[in-house]
Design a protein around this motif. Structure first.
Motif, PDB file in Angstrom:
ATOM      1  N   LEU A  47       0.811  -1.206   0.055  1.00 41.11           N
ATOM      2  CA  LEU A  47       0.118   0.147   0.028  1.00 41.11           C
ATOM      3  C   LEU A  47       0.715   1.353   0.032  1.00 41.11           C
ATOM      4  O   LEU A  47       1.737   1.261   0.667  1.00 41.11           O
ATOM      5  CB  LEU A  47      -0.945   0.164   1.200  1.00 41.11           C
ATOM      6  N   TRP A  49       0.352   5.581   0.463  1.00 42.39           N
ATOM      7  CA  TRP A  49      -0.651   6.511   0.787  1.00 42.39           C
ATOM      8  C   TRP A  49      -0.199   7.901  -0.281  1.00 42.39           C
ATOM      9  O   TRP A  49       0.851   8.102  -0.268  1.00 42.39           O
ATOM     10  CB  TRP A  49      -0.271   7.030   2.260  1.00 42.39           C
ATOM     11  N   TYR A  60      -3.075  17.096   2.613  1.00 39.61           N
ATOM     12  CA  TYR A  60      -1.906  16.522   2.963  1.00 39.61           C
ATOM     13  C   TYR A  60      -1.402  15.674   1.938  1.00 39.61           C
ATOM     14  O   TYR A  60      -2.383  14.637   1.448  1.00 39.61           O
ATOM     15  CB  TYR A  60      -1.927  15.668   4.174  1.00 39.61           C
ATOM     16  N   TYR A  61      -0.123  15.728   1.309  1.00 35.59           N
ATOM     17  CA  TYR A  61      -0.110  14.823   0.214  1.00 35.59           C
ATOM     18  C   TYR A  61       1.461  14.025   0.168  1.00 35.59           C
ATOM     19  O   TYR A  61       2.216  14.541   1.005  1.00 35.59           O
ATOM     20  CB  TYR A  61       0.456  15.666  -0.984  1.00 35.59           C
ATOM     21  N   PRO A  63       4.824  13.194  -0.196  1.00 32.43           N
ATOM     22  CA  PRO A  63       6.042  14.293  -0.677  1.00 32.43           C
ATOM     23  C   PRO A  63       6.362  13.598  -2.086  1.00 32.43           C
ATOM     24  O   PRO A  63       6.790  14.439  -2.894  1.00 32.43           O
ATOM     25  CB  PRO A  63       7.223  14.069   0.225  1.00 32.43           C
TER      26      PRO A  63
ATOM     27  N   THR B  33       0.530   6.913  16.976  1.00 31.91           N
ATOM     28  CA  THR B  33      -0.104   5.607  17.203  1.00 31.91           C
ATOM     29  C   THR B  33       0.066   4.859  15.930  1.00 31.91           C
ATOM     30  O   THR B  33       0.186   5.427  14.830  1.00 31.91           O
ATOM     31  CB  THR B  33      -1.618   5.573  17.689  1.00 31.91           C
ATOM     32  N   ASN B  35      -1.692   1.739  13.572  1.00 29.17           N
ATOM     33  CA  ASN B  35      -2.840   1.042  13.237  1.00 29.17           C
ATOM     34  C   ASN B  35      -2.409  -0.258  12.302  1.00 29.17           C
ATOM     35  O   ASN B  35      -1.235  -0.295  11.580  1.00 29.17           O
ATOM     36  CB  ASN B  35      -3.741   1.823  12.234  1.00 29.17           C
ATOM     37  N   TRP B  92       1.102   7.971  11.317  1.00 30.20           N
ATOM     38  CA  TRP B  92       1.239   9.275  10.763  1.00 30.20           C
ATOM     39  C   TRP B  92       3.004   9.646  10.947  1.00 30.20           C
ATOM     40  O   TRP B  92       3.485   9.265  11.977  1.00 30.20           O
ATOM     41  CB  TRP B  92       0.539   9.994  11.298  1.00 30.20           C
ATOM     42  N   LEU B  96       7.489  13.868   7.591  1.00 26.40           N
ATOM     43  CA  LEU B  96       6.611  13.815   6.133  1.00 26.40           C
ATOM     44  C   LEU B  96       5.590  14.429   5.996  1.00 26.40           C
ATOM     45  O   LEU B  96       5.046  14.869   4.954  1.00 26.40           O
ATOM     46  CB  LEU B  96       6.666  12.315   5.562  1.00 26.40           C
ATOM     47  N   ASN B  97       5.012  14.691   7.192  1.00 29.53           N
ATOM     48  CA  ASN B  97       3.608  15.325   7.274  1.00 29.53           C
ATOM     49  C   ASN B  97       2.733  14.531   6.494  1.00 29.53           C
ATOM     50  O   ASN B  97       1.897  15.005   5.640  1.00 29.53           O
ATOM     51  CB  ASN B  97       3.514  16.720   7.076  1.00 29.53           C
ATOM     52  N   GLY B  98       2.808  13.351   6.711  1.00 31.31           N
ATOM     53  CA  GLY B  98       1.789  12.246   5.900  1.00 31.31           C
ATOM     54  C   GLY B  98       1.875  10.873   6.474  1.00 31.31           C
ATOM     55  O   GLY B  98       2.527  10.542   7.670  1.00 31.31           O
ATOM     56  N   ARG B  99       0.819  10.072   5.974  1.00 33.71           N
ATOM     57  CA  ARG B  99       0.820   8.591   6.563  1.00 33.71           C
ATOM     58  C   ARG B  99       1.652   7.939   5.803  1.00 33.71           C
ATOM     59  O   ARG B  99       2.010   7.988   4.822  1.00 33.71           O
ATOM     60  CB  ARG B  99      -0.624   8.267   6.238  1.00 33.71           C
ATOM     61  N   PHE B 101       2.976   3.667   5.364  1.00 33.66           N
ATOM     62  CA  PHE B 101       2.471   2.040   5.702  1.00 33.66           C
ATOM     63  C   PHE B 101       4.085   1.218   5.660  1.00 33.66           C
ATOM     64  O   PHE B 101       4.935   1.720   5.012  1.00 33.66           O
ATOM     65  CB  PHE B 101       1.671   1.679   4.492  1.00 33.66           C
TER      66      PHE B 101
END
Lengths: 119, 110
Positions: A47, A49, A60-61, A63, B33, B35, B92, B96-99, B101
């Motif tokens: 996966l 994001w 929010y993207y 990078p 946290t 997931n 999070w 990177l200010n992003g999610r 995986f």
């Protein structure tokens, strides 16, 4: 319980823009605290994001994709959308729309839609 | 390479206990946290664990999560054949200010 449904072309030509829409059923896209986002999965891989838009409108993207991605909301249609420009074969993936409230069990995914980039 | 590191595969026999690790850094697991998601063949990912160790309603208590420092783990006890699939951790990332995986772990029930 939300239900999400992706829609859009299954085939996009290289260098063109991939456009997908996610329709939200069972709740309002203006509900507070929700993130509305896109995740993709290349065939046989993991996966990735792509990005999210918060209910407040903040975006929010990833990078690595930021220069090519736009996520927006259409409150009149209870939908949110993804645009990915200048696509290449590497963008061929199953694209999932998803919504969540952080740190809660409210976490919903669409069934996914395969988008192939090919001429 | 994924920001969160998972073993590519894990396996066990029915009834056994299996653990899957997820290693990150101070900007993701260390400060946010975790997931865990289960993806059965041909389906969308499903939330299995949220907030490090919480199970959504309907998830069997055979599934448990934990976090320590910059690593997290998913444990599956009393393994069943229907548990076969891919498992992903997510968090999070403040830098990177992003999610982000994990790369996913393919669980095989032998």
């Amino acid at each position: 319980q939300l239900h999400l449904q992706e829609s859009g072309p299954g085939l996009v030509k290289p260098s063109e823009t991939l456009s997908l829409t996610c329709t939200v059923f069972g709740g309002s896209i203006t509900s507070s605290s929700y993130y509305w986002g896109w995740i993709r999965q290349p065939p046989g891989k993991g996966l990735e994001w792509i990005g999210s838009i918060y209910y407040s409108g903040s975006t929010y993207y990833n990078p690595s994709l930021k220069s090519r991605v736009t996520i927006s909301v259409d409150t009149s249609k209870n939908q949110f959308s993804l645009k990915l420009s200048s696509v290449t074969a590497a963008d061929t993936s199953v694209y999932y729309c998803a919504s969540r409230i952080a740190a809660t069990p409210f976490d919903y995914w669409g069934q996914g839609t395969l988008v192939t980039v090919s001429s | 390479q994924s920001v969160l590191t998972q073993p590519p595969s894990a396996s066990g026999t029915p009834g056994q206990r299996v653990t899957i690790s997820c290693s990150g850094s101070s900007s993701n697991i260390g400060s946010n946290t975790v997931n865990w998601y289960q993806q059965l063949p041909g389906t969308a990912p499903k939330l299995l664990i949220y907030s490090n160790n919480q199970r959504p309603s309907g998830v069997p208590d055979r599934f448990s999560g934990s976090k320590s420092g910059t690593s997290a783990s998913l444990a599956i006890s009393a393994l069943q054949s229907e548990d076969e699939g891919d498992y992903y951790c997510a968090a999070w990332d403040d830098s990177l200010n992003g999610r982000v995986f994990g790369g996913g772990t393919k669980l095989t029930v032998l």
